[in-house]
Design a protein around this motif. Structure first.
Motif, short mmCIF file in Angstrom:
data_model
loop_
_atom_site.label_atom_id
_atom_site.label_comp_id
_atom_site.label_asym_id
_atom_site.label_seq_id
_atom_site.Cartn_x
_atom_site.Cartn_y
_atom_site.Cartn_z
N ASP A 54 -44.70 46.42 26.68
CA ASP A 54 -44.25 47.07 25.42
C ASP A 54 -44.17 48.56 25.74
N GLU A 55 -42.93 49.22 25.24
CA GLU A 55 -42.87 50.71 25.30
C GLU A 55 -44.04 51.39 24.81
N SER A 56 -44.85 50.85 23.41
CA SER A 56 -45.61 51.33 22.71
C SER A 56 -47.04 51.52 23.82
N LEU A 57 -47.17 50.28 24.21
CA LEU A 57 -48.47 50.35 25.08
C LEU A 57 -48.39 51.46 26.35
N ALA A 58 -47.33 51.46 26.96
CA ALA A 58 -47.21 52.49 28.15
C ALA A 58 -47.17 53.77 27.34
N ALA A 59 -46.77 54.07 26.32
CA ALA A 59 -47.09 55.25 25.54
C ALA A 59 -48.31 55.71 25.30
N ASP A 222 -36.43 51.20 20.53
CA ASP A 222 -35.26 50.20 21.18
C ASP A 222 -34.67 50.52 22.53
N GLU A 223 -35.39 49.84 23.69
CA GLU A 223 -35.19 50.18 24.85
C GLU A 223 -33.92 49.49 25.56
N PHE A 230 -40.21 47.10 27.58
CA PHE A 230 -39.57 46.39 26.33
C PHE A 230 -39.83 46.99 25.11
N GLY A 231 -38.51 47.15 24.42
CA GLY A 231 -38.49 47.81 23.10
C GLY A 231 -37.64 47.30 22.30
N GLU A 232 -37.81 46.75 21.07
CA GLU A 232 -36.76 46.12 20.26
C GLU A 232 -37.34 46.90 18.84
#
Length: 249
Positions: A54-59, A222-223, A230-232
């Protein structure tokens, strides 16, 4: 004559039956069969089948909001977030109902040389010896929105049991107005279906997790397909913290 209800868990199990008899796609009990079939075909064009975190987790990691420690990936699926966390220095336990999902996750872990402890079963019914908390981070990318309303009680009880003081919950779930059923909790019991998953508003998430401190709640970015993340945009991402003072009190 059936007079088996004695405990709160007996009541919850009774309510479970309202959905499982109707083929509810949820993440505990009889839902294992559905999810095992869902993950059996690895070639399906499902966005979250890709081996991307998830892009959020990486962020959260890049911004220093969370730091390596012990992590639990709740409903890990093919292990995309679990493997990412392991690569960033976390000691990871990952649990899922579906043997097919865990077999895929274990294959990915072997290929990546990642050390992840995979556990097959219902996280809400596993013993302390199987989910060996406390965890500094609990990750849920798509579990909550597949639970019937009464199982939020089990979800919060699990967090209370395994989330360490000062630990974080990283949550990803359907956003109202973009994805998921917007029927009220009461109406879900009338139709006896989760309709593919439940939508949440920011207000409902804040109420459910009111015993935790909100760090961030936003729409997922949204990736593009070529992204390593991953991003939606139809999902919420949220980071909540269990305060040390509240946990000790």
């Amino acid at each position: 004559m059936d007079r088996t209800v004695r405990t709160v868990e007996d009541v919850l199990a009774l309510l479970d039956g309202l959905f499982t008899r109707q083929g509810g796609r949820w993440t505990t009990g009889d839902g294992a069969d559905f999810w095992d079939r869902f993950y059996a075909d690895r070639s399906r064009p499902v966005p979250f089948f890709a081996a991307k975190p998830d892009e959020s987790l990486a962020a959260y990691l890049d911004r220093g909001l969370i730091a390596p420690g012990r992590a639990l990936d709740l409903g890990c699926g093919p292990g995309r977030n679990a493997l990412f966390l392991a690569s960033r220095g976390f000691e990871v336990d990952a649990v899922d109902l579906a043997p097919a999902a865990l077999a895929w996750a274990e294959d990915r872990a072997h290929e990546a040389g990642a050390d992840v402890r995979f556990v097959c079963g219902d996280a809400f019914r596993l013993a302390d010896t199987e989910l060996t908390g406390p965890y500094d981070l609990v990750v849920d990318s798509g579990c909550l929105h597949h639970l019937p309303p009464h199982r939020r009680i089990s979800y919060l009880a699990l967090l209370d049991r395994v989330l360490a003081p000062g630990g974080h919950l990283a949550l990803t779930c359907f956003a109202a107005g973009a994805m998921g059923s917007e029927l009220s909790d009461a109406d879900l019991y009338r139709v006896r279906q989760l309709q593919g998953g439940l939508a949440y508003t920011p207000e409902s998430l804040r109420r459910i997790f009111s015993d935790l401190t909100e760090v961030e709640l936003r729409r997922m970015r949204d990736e593009p397909p070529e992204s390593a993340l991953f991003g939606e945009a139809f999902l919420w991402t949220a980071l909540f913290r269990r305060d040390a003072e509240a946990a000790s009190g």
